[in-house]
Design a protein around this motif. Structure first.
Motif, PDB file in Angstrom:
ATOM      1  N   PRO A  75      33.893  -0.189   2.227  1.00 30.09           N
ATOM      2  CA  PRO A  75      33.087  -1.219   2.945  1.00 30.09           C
ATOM      3  C   PRO A  75      32.056  -0.234   3.819  1.00 30.09           C
ATOM      4  O   PRO A  75      31.431  -0.921   4.701  1.00 30.09           O
ATOM      5  CB  PRO A  75      34.454  -1.118   4.410  1.00 30.09           C
ATOM      6  N   TYR A  76      31.609   0.986   3.366  1.00 26.47           N
ATOM      7  CA  TYR A  76      30.532   1.831   3.827  1.00 26.47           C
ATOM      8  C   TYR A  76      29.305   1.528   3.351  1.00 26.47           C
ATOM      9  O   TYR A  76      28.429   2.412   2.971  1.00 26.47           O
ATOM     10  CB  TYR A  76      30.880   3.228   3.785  1.00 26.47           C
ATOM     11  N   ASP A  77      28.755   0.276   3.129  1.00 23.92           N
ATOM     12  CA  ASP A  77      27.464  -0.239   2.482  1.00 23.92           C
ATOM     13  C   ASP A  77      26.813  -1.017   3.791  1.00 23.92           C
ATOM     14  O   ASP A  77      25.656  -0.608   4.093  1.00 23.92           O
ATOM     15  CB  ASP A  77      27.764  -1.108   1.422  1.00 23.92           C
ATOM     16  N   LYS A  78      27.438  -1.853   4.453  1.00 21.08           N
ATOM     17  CA  LYS A  78      26.668  -2.616   5.641  1.00 21.08           C
ATOM     18  C   LYS A  78      25.361  -2.949   5.478  1.00 21.08           C
ATOM     19  O   LYS A  78      24.672  -3.171   6.248  1.00 21.08           O
ATOM     20  CB  LYS A  78      26.658  -1.376   6.786  1.00 21.08           C
ATOM     21  N   GLY A  79      25.550  -3.729   4.090  1.00 18.53           N
ATOM     22  CA  GLY A  79      24.256  -4.305   3.977  1.00 18.53           C
ATOM     23  C   GLY A  79      22.981  -3.597   3.374  1.00 18.53           C
ATOM     24  O   GLY A  79      21.961  -4.022   3.036  1.00 18.53           O
ATOM     25  N   ARG A  80      23.405  -2.355   3.358  1.00 14.21           N
ATOM     26  CA  ARG A  80      22.126  -1.500   2.896  1.00 14.21           C
ATOM     27  C   ARG A  80      21.562  -1.538   1.322  1.00 14.21           C
ATOM     28  O   ARG A  80      20.425  -1.817   1.208  1.00 14.21           O
ATOM     29  CB  ARG A  80      22.518  -0.070   3.188  1.00 14.21           C
ATOM     30  N   TRP A  81      22.683  -1.623   0.553  1.00  9.90           N
ATOM     31  CA  TRP A  81      22.567  -1.667  -0.754  1.00  9.90           C
ATOM     32  C   TRP A  81      23.007  -3.046  -1.343  1.00  9.90           C
ATOM     33  O   TRP A  81      22.477  -3.704  -2.355  1.00  9.90           O
ATOM     34  CB  TRP A  81      23.240  -0.675  -1.703  1.00  9.90           C
ATOM     35  N   GLY A  82      24.212  -3.562  -0.784  1.00  8.83           N
ATOM     36  CA  GLY A  82      24.930  -4.938  -1.072  1.00  8.83           C
ATOM     37  C   GLY A  82      26.062  -4.651  -2.124  1.00  8.83           C
ATOM     38  O   GLY A  82      26.362  -5.752  -2.682  1.00  8.83           O
TER      39      GLY A  82
END
Length: 537
Positions: A244-251
């Motif tokens: 879950p450690y993407d947070k929209g940065r890369w998708g």
């Protein structure tokens, strides 16, 4: 049609649908490989269209009555590969199949010879609660954590490997995708997909657009190299497929079901032939809000069905446990620090799931302000002892924020803590036993474990009694008259001191067996002491 029915239909269609193209191909491969090594077939083929989606390629390997079907993959630049891990020595032959005429019907053979001395094969479950290598050697998972180490600069990756080489850890939890989180903000050099474009967000960050139908083979080649590097160190790569450690940065945490399954298929095709691979479906699956609980069944089944070697597979939780009893999962990967804080807790989840339990996250040794990142080295070492004596296993992590250096838990690098040496000392003690340990009396005595009736470990933890009265649980003890020697173990100072007396078992009294003269062992006024008992007569 309900959303649930649509979801199931989509998953069924994707997993079962064929893919098409036309191409040419040639064969190139070695003719010998050791048992549990990687045999690779290389074919040249089409570059037109999208080879990742348009071409399917498989091979059937056979040796006598043994038959194994494997899936190939596109490696870019017109190169197609099929990898195979032979699990039996002797002569093997293969034949390829494909929707591309020039890639189909390729035949060959090779010899599988005996494994080298350090090649023990893949790890599997042993006796319900424990593990062993394919050659029968017991495997005790003493793992550590470096989630994003393969996404760091090359010199840092090499330093991580050197650190691991000089440690006693034999498993590492690591992410396939990069991570953006507290203390992990670097931009990786390689990504898993072909980039379509990028723009700047109002806050100055980069927004990427990916082609989720086209992988970046260079990313996966690099990951494979690091998995091979770990294998040379006899370290298992516990690969985290989603997190879950993407947070929209890369998708990469919100690609959609179809793209998720496409990624799983490609990942397993490339990596399953590596003997030291474990599949971790997710880290903190319940924190990935873009994926339903139902989706994890589909994804887990897709991994297991695509892997012809049945590597170990688990799913890791945040605060909500998954259905670990399901057949996709070989063992239980748990985040819960309280389970190893005191005697008797660690065994409970093992008995509930009736599978091996690894407490893969019990907080970390470090100095971070967050509650999960500030265990003392004594506390970190204590968690391992509490887990091991209960017949379970524990994974280490280090979160020291040191000026000018990395945090190992996130990026790898160097250890700064004091627990790794003590954990290695415990591993050595455990490997000196004739087999895995279990609580000798799980109903009442949560400090005494045994590997058989002649070998016991008693852990006293934080308790500091002035003496210990020699006694064993009646169940599983040797007969009256058996003689034991004792050694006093200081688990923190890593010393083993022989006790001068020997101890002879008398008659059982209730549920315990005592020395016939009720002898006692004097103890130092220090915590973290243990006693090792070995039958000598």
């Amino acid at each position: 049609m309900s959303r649930q029915a649509q979801f199931r239909l989509l998953c069924f269609f994707f997993i079962g649908s064929p893919l098409y193209l036309i191409a040419q191909g040639t064969v190139a491969s070695e003719n010998a490989v050791e048992k549990w090594g990687v045999y690779e077939i290389t074919l040249s083929g089409p570059t037109a269209g999208n080879p990742f989606t348009d071409v399917w390629l498989t091979a059937e390997f056979s040796s006598g009555e043994k038959k194994v079907k494997t899936t190939g993959f596109y490696d870019g630049d017109g190169v197609y590969k099929i990898r195979f891990m032979p699990e039996a020595t002797g002569q093997w032959s293969y034949r390829t199949s494909s929707n591309v005429k020039a890639l189909s019907g390729k035949k060959g053979s090779f010899t599988c010879h005996a494994p080298s001395a350090t090649n023990h094969g893949p790890v599997s479950v042993r006796n319900m609660y424990h593990f062993q290598y394919a050659n029968g050697k017991p495997y005790y998972p003493f793992g550590t954590t470096a989630y994003a180490w393969t996404h760091q600069p090359e010199p840092l990756q090499e330093q991580t490997l050197t650190t691991l080489k000089n440690s006693s850890f034999n498993k590492i939890r690591m992410c396939v995708f990069p991570k953006t989180y507290s203390y992990v903000e670097e931009e990786p050099a390689l990504f898993a997909y072909e980039e379509k474009g990028r723009t700047k967000r109002p806050n100055g960050s980069t927004k990427y657009e990916w082609d989720f139908t086209r992988f970046n083979p260079a990313f996966f080649r690099h990951l494979e190299k690091r998995i091979s590097d770990l294998a040379k160190l006899n370290i298992e790569a516990d690969l985290i497929i989603f997190h879950p450690y993407d947070k929209g940065r890369w998708g990469f945490d919100s690609m959609g079901v179809k793209n998720d399954l496409f990624y799983i298929k490609y990942l397993v095709a490339r990596l399953s032939a590596y003997q030291n691979v474990w599949w971790s479906m997710a880290n903190e699956f319940d924190f990935i809000k873009t994926k339903s609980r139902e989706a994890w069944d589909v994804y887990s089944k897709a991994v297991v069905e695509a892997d012809p070697y049945h590597h170990l597979c688990s799913i890791h939780n945040g605060t909500e446990y998954y259905d670990n009893w399901k057949p996709y999962f070989t063992h239980v990967s748990i985040q819960n620090g309280s389970t190893v804080e005191d005697f008797g807790r660690a065994v409970l989840l093992r008995d509930a799931y009736r599978k091996p339990v690894i407490y893969d996250e019990v907080c970390y040794e470090g100095n971070l302000p967050q509650r999960w990142g500030r265990l003392s080295p004594e506390e970190m070492t204590e968690t391992f002892w509490q887990g091991v004596i209960a017949g379970t296993y524990v994974t280490h992590g280090e979160t020291y924020r040191t000026p000018g250096d990395t945090i190992f838990w996130a990026e790898g690098g160097r250890f700064h803590g004091q627990s790794p040496a003590r954990i290695g000392f415990l591993r050595n003690l455990l490997e000196q036993q004739p087999g895995p340990v279990e609580l000798a009396d799980p109903w009442k005595d949560h400090q005494t474990c045994q590997s058989d009736s002649a070998h016991y470990l008693i852990y006293l933890g934080k308790q500091m009694p002035p003496e210990w009265v020699f006694s064993l649980p009646k169940k599983g003890a040797p007969p009256t008259g058996a003689v034991f020697k004792a050694e006093l173990i200081d688990t923190w100072n890593m010393t083993i001191t022989p006790v001068s007396d020997t101890f002879r078992l008398g008659e059982a009294k209730d549920y315990r067996v005592y020395d016939e003269g009720f002898k006692r062992i004097r103890l130092p006024a220090k915590p973290y002491q243990a006693i090792r008992l070995t039958q000598i007569k």
